[in-house]
Scaffold this motif. Structure first.
Motif, PDB file in Angstrom:
ATOM      1  N   PRO A  99       6.403  38.308 -81.689  1.00 55.58           N
ATOM      2  CA  PRO A  99       7.222  37.109 -81.820  1.00 55.58           C
ATOM      3  C   PRO A  99       6.596  36.041 -82.725  1.00 55.58           C
ATOM      4  N   ILE A 102       7.298  37.143 -86.353  1.00 54.01           N
ATOM      5  CA  ILE A 102       8.640  36.909 -86.897  1.00 54.01           C
ATOM      6  C   ILE A 102       8.940  35.416 -87.052  1.00 54.01           C
ATOM      7  N   CYS A 136      -1.519  38.720 -79.088  1.00 51.08           N
ATOM      8  CA  CYS A 136      -0.608  37.866 -78.299  1.00 51.08           C
ATOM      9  C   CYS A 136      -1.310  36.939 -77.300  1.00 51.08           C
ATOM     10  N   CYS A 140       4.849  32.998 -76.994  1.00 50.33           N
ATOM     11  CA  CYS A 140       5.883  33.592 -77.850  1.00 50.33           C
ATOM     12  C   CYS A 140       7.088  32.675 -78.074  1.00 50.33           C
TER      13      CYS A 140
ATOM     14  N   PRO B  87       2.955  41.358 -75.187  1.00 49.53           N
ATOM     15  CA  PRO B  87       3.663  40.557 -76.194  1.00 49.53           C
ATOM     16  C   PRO B  87       5.119  40.276 -75.806  1.00 49.53           C
ATOM     17  N   GLY B  88       5.494  39.021 -75.930  1.00 47.24           N
ATOM     18  CA  GLY B  88       6.828  38.571 -75.541  1.00 47.24           C
ATOM     19  C   GLY B  88       6.853  37.913 -74.177  1.00 47.24           C
ATOM     20  N   THR B  89       5.747  38.001 -73.439  1.00 46.98           N
ATOM     21  CA  THR B  89       5.741  37.528 -72.051  1.00 46.98           C
ATOM     22  C   THR B  89       4.893  36.266 -71.894  1.00 46.98           C
ATOM     23  N   PHE B  90       5.531  35.210 -71.378  1.00 52.19           N
ATOM     24  CA  PHE B  90       4.767  33.969 -71.147  1.00 52.19           C
ATOM     25  C   PHE B  90       5.315  33.220 -69.937  1.00 52.19           C
ATOM     26  N   ALA B 243      11.960  34.113 -73.083  1.00 53.27           N
ATOM     27  CA  ALA B 243      12.754  34.518 -74.244  1.00 53.27           C
ATOM     28  C   ALA B 243      12.144  33.970 -75.523  1.00 53.27           C
ATOM     29  N   GLY B 244      12.031  34.827 -76.507  1.00 56.78           N
ATOM     30  CA  GLY B 244      11.491  34.410 -77.804  1.00 56.78           C
ATOM     31  C   GLY B 244      12.173  35.149 -78.935  1.00 56.78           C
ATOM     32  N   GLY B 245      11.779  34.858 -80.142  1.00 61.36           N
ATOM     33  CA  GLY B 245      12.382  35.489 -81.313  1.00 61.36           C
ATOM     34  C   GLY B 245      13.424  34.589 -81.952  1.00 61.36           C
ATOM     35  N   ASN B 246      14.415  35.216 -82.612  1.00 60.83           N
ATOM     36  CA  ASN B 246      15.354  34.453 -83.438  1.00 60.83           C
ATOM     37  C   ASN B 246      16.530  33.896 -82.644  1.00 60.83           C
ATOM     38  N   PRO B 250      14.312  29.255 -77.343  1.00 57.36           N
ATOM     39  CA  PRO B 250      13.266  30.066 -76.719  1.00 57.36           C
ATOM     40  C   PRO B 250      12.676  29.327 -75.523  1.00 57.36           C
ATOM     41  N   GLY B 251      12.212  30.062 -74.543  1.00 56.20           N
ATOM     42  CA  GLY B 251      11.611  29.418 -73.379  1.00 56.20           C
ATOM     43  C   GLY B 251      11.661  30.322 -72.162  1.00 56.20           C
ATOM     44  N   VAL B 252      11.304  29.742 -71.011  1.00 50.18           N
ATOM     45  CA  VAL B 252      11.272  30.511 -69.770  1.00 50.18           C
ATOM     46  C   VAL B 252      12.484  30.133 -68.922  1.00 50.18           C
ATOM     47  N   ILE B 331      12.582  39.688 -76.347  1.00 56.49           N
ATOM     48  CA  ILE B 331      12.399  39.342 -77.769  1.00 56.49           C
ATOM     49  C   ILE B 331      13.659  39.716 -78.541  1.00 56.49           C
ATOM     50  N   VAL B 332      14.198  38.742 -79.258  1.00 55.87           N
ATOM     51  CA  VAL B 332      15.457  38.947 -79.980  1.00 55.87           C
ATOM     52  C   VAL B 332      15.195  38.937 -81.490  1.00 55.87           C
ATOM     53  N   TYR B 333      15.779  39.920 -82.181  1.00 60.86           N
ATOM     54  CA  TYR B 333      15.579  40.056 -83.624  1.00 60.86           C
ATOM     55  C   TYR B 333      16.900  39.852 -84.352  1.00 60.86           C
TER      56      TYR B 333
END
Lengths: 181, 446
Positions: A99, A102, A136, A140, B87-90, B243-246, B250-252, B331-333
């Motif tokens: 993330p 990108i 990471c 993210c 990765p992607g997890t927070f 949630a992250g990416g495009n 983004p957030g929890v 993660i969204v692309y």
């Protein structure tokens, strides 16, 4: 075993305050299990040794914790947060995974490299900055980001990096510490 | 709007402090459990709740607890896995940072249920500042009689400590975590014996994720049956999704399990839709190790059913057309992202994080990274694609811990769904350096 003077480092001693903290950390575990404190003790030793773990620092940790040196070396070489070579005063650790990538992590790293005239893994000649790329960091949703000391700096862009480097030079950036709490 | 069981008070000013947390009803579950319930009574509520491990595996928590061996005179341990590194997890970070006492409270009730008198929170070293947030909360809990000897006069004793790691994804694997907590390299152990029989210092041990332990608080407060009313089927309760990416927001987010994926991506309550009005290209719904889904399998399953945020619906279709809820690292692309590059990025991650014990993982992750890198840089061969599939197959199932699978799945899934984009990289080596492929076509049913 021979080591270069760079990796051997200058003699290392814990400060009195740090030594007291190390002893207290060892008490958090049952009798005979104080080895469990080693990861945190190494964080403290690194903080006390300008951000890296020299051979002398590792040996001092072994002596203080009554462990054999190899028990300390094998841990110090496994975990990515320990620096086994000298680093700059501010170690800029950019997350470059998924993330963050990108959202522009590569651009942030390239910009900082160009601005400081160093590559990832190198330190500026004045000893102020080291660039590291790390995996990471769990930020993210707030990408791109970097860690400096114990804190995160998120939603980075070029202007923020400019400001950050300037603030470092002006001594305005708090890196925090593993031992001050 | 869905119910919030964990983050209900996360935005209350000062909730990080004991006084405010207590005023919002904090530590009620400890009072209830220690004064009116037996340890087995707490376990029964957790079983009834249907709670499943929130770290990624989704294993029923009550069942995991019931496996704990209880030999006479041997200490038992509860370890909280706060090594969040997928990765992607927070999400665990958010919970610990915002509302640390919720985790402390969950640790007390869970330790009571398991008969543990010493418990540890193992947190990834990079979350350094959170170590101090948690330690302050623990101090406050001691000062107010929630930790220490004879808690609330119940005769139950508990000491709770925080122990940091130092940068190693592998330490999220429970036996590697135990090794690390013992002060060693994070090399996973061969199982059996499982931690429930021989864990920390060879004693019976339960390792649970931060969110799992926090969820025990509302389960004890409201009862397992009430908790199980939320959600669908075997996906009960609420789940934190990071949630992250495009996306726009983004957030929890805490969701009731069962929210449609489409609603999660497009609703302003959650992700708020695609950033800059771009098209949705792909989604990794549960952290980097779960299979990536192409745009036509995200909102609907292969059968045309609405895809839901549940363990079952996200894995509907198996790995052929489904994925996993995993850790909730969503993660969204968008259409501008390159799948080959992203797959290479993840392959690099797993190569870096492999502990090196098992050859298939140690060697295989490095090969996958190198092959993907040359493909991304216009140097790939058509045979590389099947070679990647082959390497992934030979890692999967052939290692002593799941990191091998976690490294293999994203590569296999990317090729399964985006093969034409990989082929394009080989056929158009110049173009692939300059621009991205865009959306892949939906296969036509025959």
């Amino acid at each position: 075993m021979t080591t270069t003077s760079a990796t051997n480092g200058t003699p290392f001693q814990f400060s009195d305050a740090a030594l007291a903290e190390v002893k207290a950390l060892m008490q958090k575990f049952p009798e005979g299990k104080h080895k469990s404190a080693i990861l945190r003790v190494l964080h403290i030793a690194q903080d006390e040794n300008n951000g890296w773990l020299s051979r002398a620092a590792l040996d001092q940790v072994a002596e203080t914790m009554q462990l054999s040196p190899i028990e300390v070396y094998e841990v110090a070489t496994f975990y990515s947060m320990y620096n086994l070579e000298p680093v700059g005063k501010y170690v800029l650790e950019f997350c470059h995974t998924g993330p963050c990538a990108i959202e522009g992590a590569e651009r942030m790293v390239a910009y900082t490299q160009q601005k400081l005239g160093i590559k990832t893994g190198e330190t500026t000649e004045d000893g102020m900055f080291t660039i590291k790329e790390v995996e990471c960091l769990g930020a993210c949703g707030y990408a791109p980001m970097m860690q400096v000391g114990i804190y995160y700096h998120e939603h980075l862009n070029e202007a923020k990096i400019d400001q950050f480097l300037e603030d470092c030079r002006a001594g305005k950036i708090d890196k925090g510490s593993w031992k001050m709490h | 709007m869905g119910r919030k069981l964990l983050l209900e008070h996360a935005q209350v000013e000062g909730i990080r402090s004991y006084e405010v947390y207590r005023k919002q009803g904090g530590y009620r579950s400890v009072e209830k459990a220690l004064k009116t319930m037996s340890p087995d009574g707490v376990l029964e509520e957790v079983k009834k709740s249907g709670l499943r491990g929130r770290g990624g595996a989704g294993f029923p928590t009550g069942m995991k607890w019931s496996f704990l061996a209880k030999p006479e005179g041997v200490p038992r341990y509860l370890l909280c896995n706060a090594d969040e590194s997928e990765p992607g997890t927070f999400k665990d970070r958010y919970l610990m940072e915002k509302i640390p006492h919720l985790l402390i409270e969950g640790m007390i009730v869970s330790s009571f249920a398991l008969g543990a008198n010493t418990s540890y929170i193992y947190i990834r070293g990079e979350y350094s500042w959170i170590v101090f947030i948690l330690e302050k909360a623990i101090q406050e809990a001691y000062a107010n009689g929630w930790l220490g000897k004879n808690i609330l006069g119940s005769g139950y004793d508990l000491d709770l400590y925080v122990s940091p790691g130092a940068g190693a994804y592998i330490c999220g694997e429970e036996t590697a975590l135990i090794e690390s907590l013992e002060g060693k390299r994070g090399n996973p152990r061969v199982k059996p014996p499982f931690p429930a029989v021989k864990g920390l210092w060879q004693s019976p041990t339960v390792v649970n994720n931060v969110e799992t332990i926090a969820a025990v608080v509302p389960i004890v407060n409201e009862g397992g049956d009430e908790y199980a009313k939320i959600g669908i089927g075997k996906s009960t309760g609420t789940k934190l999704i990071s949630a992250g990416g495009n996306i726009n927001r983004p957030g929890v987010y805490e969701i009731e399990l069962g929210v449609p994926v489409e609603e999660f991506i497009y609703s302003d309550e959650y992700c708020g839709g695609m950033k800059n009005g771009k098209k949705l290209k792909a989604c990794v719904p549960g952290g980097s190790s779960v299979p990536i889904l192409p745009h036509f399998l995200i909102n609907r399953t292969a059968n045309g059913e609405q895809r839901l945020m549940t363990y079952e619906s996200l894995s509907d279709g198996g790995f052929a057309t489904g994925s996993m809820l995993g850790s909730g690292g969503f993660i969204v692309y968008d259409e501008d992202q390159c799948i080959v590059r992203n797959t290479w990025n993840f392959a690099r991650f797993y190569r870096h994080e492999s502990c090196g014990q098992c050859s298939p993982c140690r060697e295989g992750t490095g090969w996958m990274e190198k092959v993907l890198w040359r493909m991304e840089n216009g140097q790939g061969k058509m045979s590389d694609i099947d070679m990647l599939v082959d390497i992934a197959k030979k890692i999967e199932g052939n290692t002593i811990c799941p990191l091998g699978d976690a490294a293999a799945w994203p590569v296999a899934a990317a090729i399964r769904h985006f093969r034409e984009e990989f082929e394009w990289h080989v056929n158009e080596p110049k173009a692939c350096m300059e621009r991205n492929y865009g959306l892949v076509r939906e296969p036509v049913a025959v």
